[in-house]
Design a protein around this motif. Sequence first.
Motif, short mmCIF file in Angstrom:
data_model
loop_
_atom_site.label_atom_id
_atom_site.label_comp_id
_atom_site.label_asym_id
_atom_site.label_seq_id
_atom_site.Cartn_x
_atom_site.Cartn_y
_atom_site.Cartn_z
N ALA A 52 0.97 -0.92 -0.07
CA ALA A 52 -0.44 0.09 0.04
C ALA A 52 0.79 1.58 -0.23
O ALA A 52 2.15 0.91 0.67
CB ALA A 52 -0.88 0.19 1.13
N PRO A 53 0.39 2.26 -0.34
CA PRO A 53 0.76 3.69 -0.04
C PRO A 53 1.37 4.08 0.69
O PRO A 53 0.55 4.13 2.36
CB PRO A 53 -0.08 4.79 -0.73
N PRO A 54 2.63 4.59 1.02
CA PRO A 54 3.64 4.58 1.96
C PRO A 54 2.96 6.03 3.45
O PRO A 54 2.35 6.40 2.45
CB PRO A 54 4.81 5.02 1.80
N PRO A 55 2.66 5.78 4.52
CA PRO A 55 2.30 6.87 5.26
C PRO A 55 3.11 7.42 5.49
O PRO A 55 4.92 7.87 5.06
CB PRO A 55 2.42 5.68 7.33
N GLU A 56 3.35 8.69 6.10
CA GLU A 56 4.12 10.42 6.24
C GLU A 56 5.35 9.89 7.33
O GLU A 56 6.19 10.26 6.45
CB GLU A 56 2.84 11.00 6.74
N ASP A 57 5.20 9.07 7.74
CA ASP A 57 6.03 8.59 8.20
C ASP A 57 6.55 7.05 8.22
O ASP A 57 5.95 6.09 8.85
CB ASP A 57 6.32 8.77 9.32
N PRO A 58 7.37 6.54 7.04
CA PRO A 58 6.97 5.02 6.57
C PRO A 58 7.84 4.71 7.80
O PRO A 58 9.12 4.91 8.15
CB PRO A 58 7.81 5.53 4.94
N GLN A 59 7.53 3.20 7.84
CA GLN A 59 8.40 2.21 9.22
C GLN A 59 9.72 1.81 8.37
O GLN A 59 9.48 1.18 7.36
CB GLN A 59 7.17 1.13 9.18
N PRO A 60 10.85 1.92 8.42
CA PRO A 60 12.21 1.31 8.15
C PRO A 60 11.33 -0.50 8.26
O PRO A 60 11.18 -1.18 9.03
CB PRO A 60 12.69 1.46 9.13
N GLY A 61 12.25 -0.70 7.26
CA GLY A 61 11.96 -2.25 6.74
C GLY A 61 11.00 -3.13 6.93
O GLY A 61 10.80 -4.38 6.69
N TYR A 62 9.70 -2.50 5.89
CA TYR A 62 8.36 -2.62 6.40
C TYR A 62 7.95 -3.69 5.20
O TYR A 62 7.94 -4.89 5.28
CB TYR A 62 7.22 -2.36 6.03
N THR A 63 8.34 -3.16 3.97
CA THR A 63 7.91 -3.81 3.04
C THR A 63 9.08 -5.10 3.06
O THR A 63 8.18 -6.46 2.57
CB THR A 63 8.61 -3.35 1.82
N ALA A 64 10.05 -5.12 3.32
CA ALA A 64 10.72 -6.87 3.86
C ALA A 64 10.51 -7.26 4.72
O ALA A 64 10.11 -8.38 4.45
CB ALA A 64 12.37 -6.00 3.91
#
Length: 196
Positions: free
Chosen positions: A95-107
């Motif tokens: 999904a489109p990233p939020p304003e403050d993307p979480q590091p390592g989320y996609t992994a």
Amino acid sequence: MSFTFRCVDAVADAPLLHNWVTQPYASFWGMLSATVDGVVEEYTTIQSSGHHHALLGLDAGVPAFLMEEYLPAASPLAAVYAVQEGDIGMHLLVAPPPEDPQPGYTAAVMDAVLERLFEKPGVERVVVEPDARNSKIHVLNERLGFQPAGVVTLPDKEALLSFCTRQDHIAAREALRRPQDPSHDLSAPIHQGASL
């Protein structure tokens, strides 16, 4: 993160999926100019195919990613490599990233998707064929255990064919969790919103 999966409802989920697939970061998904009706048609076809299936990934109940699993033998891949028993194909769109993307989320999403696929009876190897120009996803794929096999020509793109065995994935997970190498940590930043 607490990931669960449910089947895509082609009609009910179409507005949400339309919002995702028409974002600029999703250009490699190939649906930037799709309409909501076009999304309904695409996922109705996928869900009724018998060899291709779409799932919505939820994070604590909130839609967070789209994954597709398919049988390579029933896809254009069958013309470009020797399909083996136990192969399963996979596509992934976060999904489109939020304003403050979480590091390592996609992994972490990719890890959860691979874990789900390898839990399926008979699955021995996951096959991906992202656009050869999609360098971000190639990096992520290799971090999670995929081995590139070369560029192949498919009807809609030049693709980097890659394979991940169960053993490759286990080894990659272990490497990602080693604290001495921060560049291979599951928490290391990878752009949320990658498409495969």
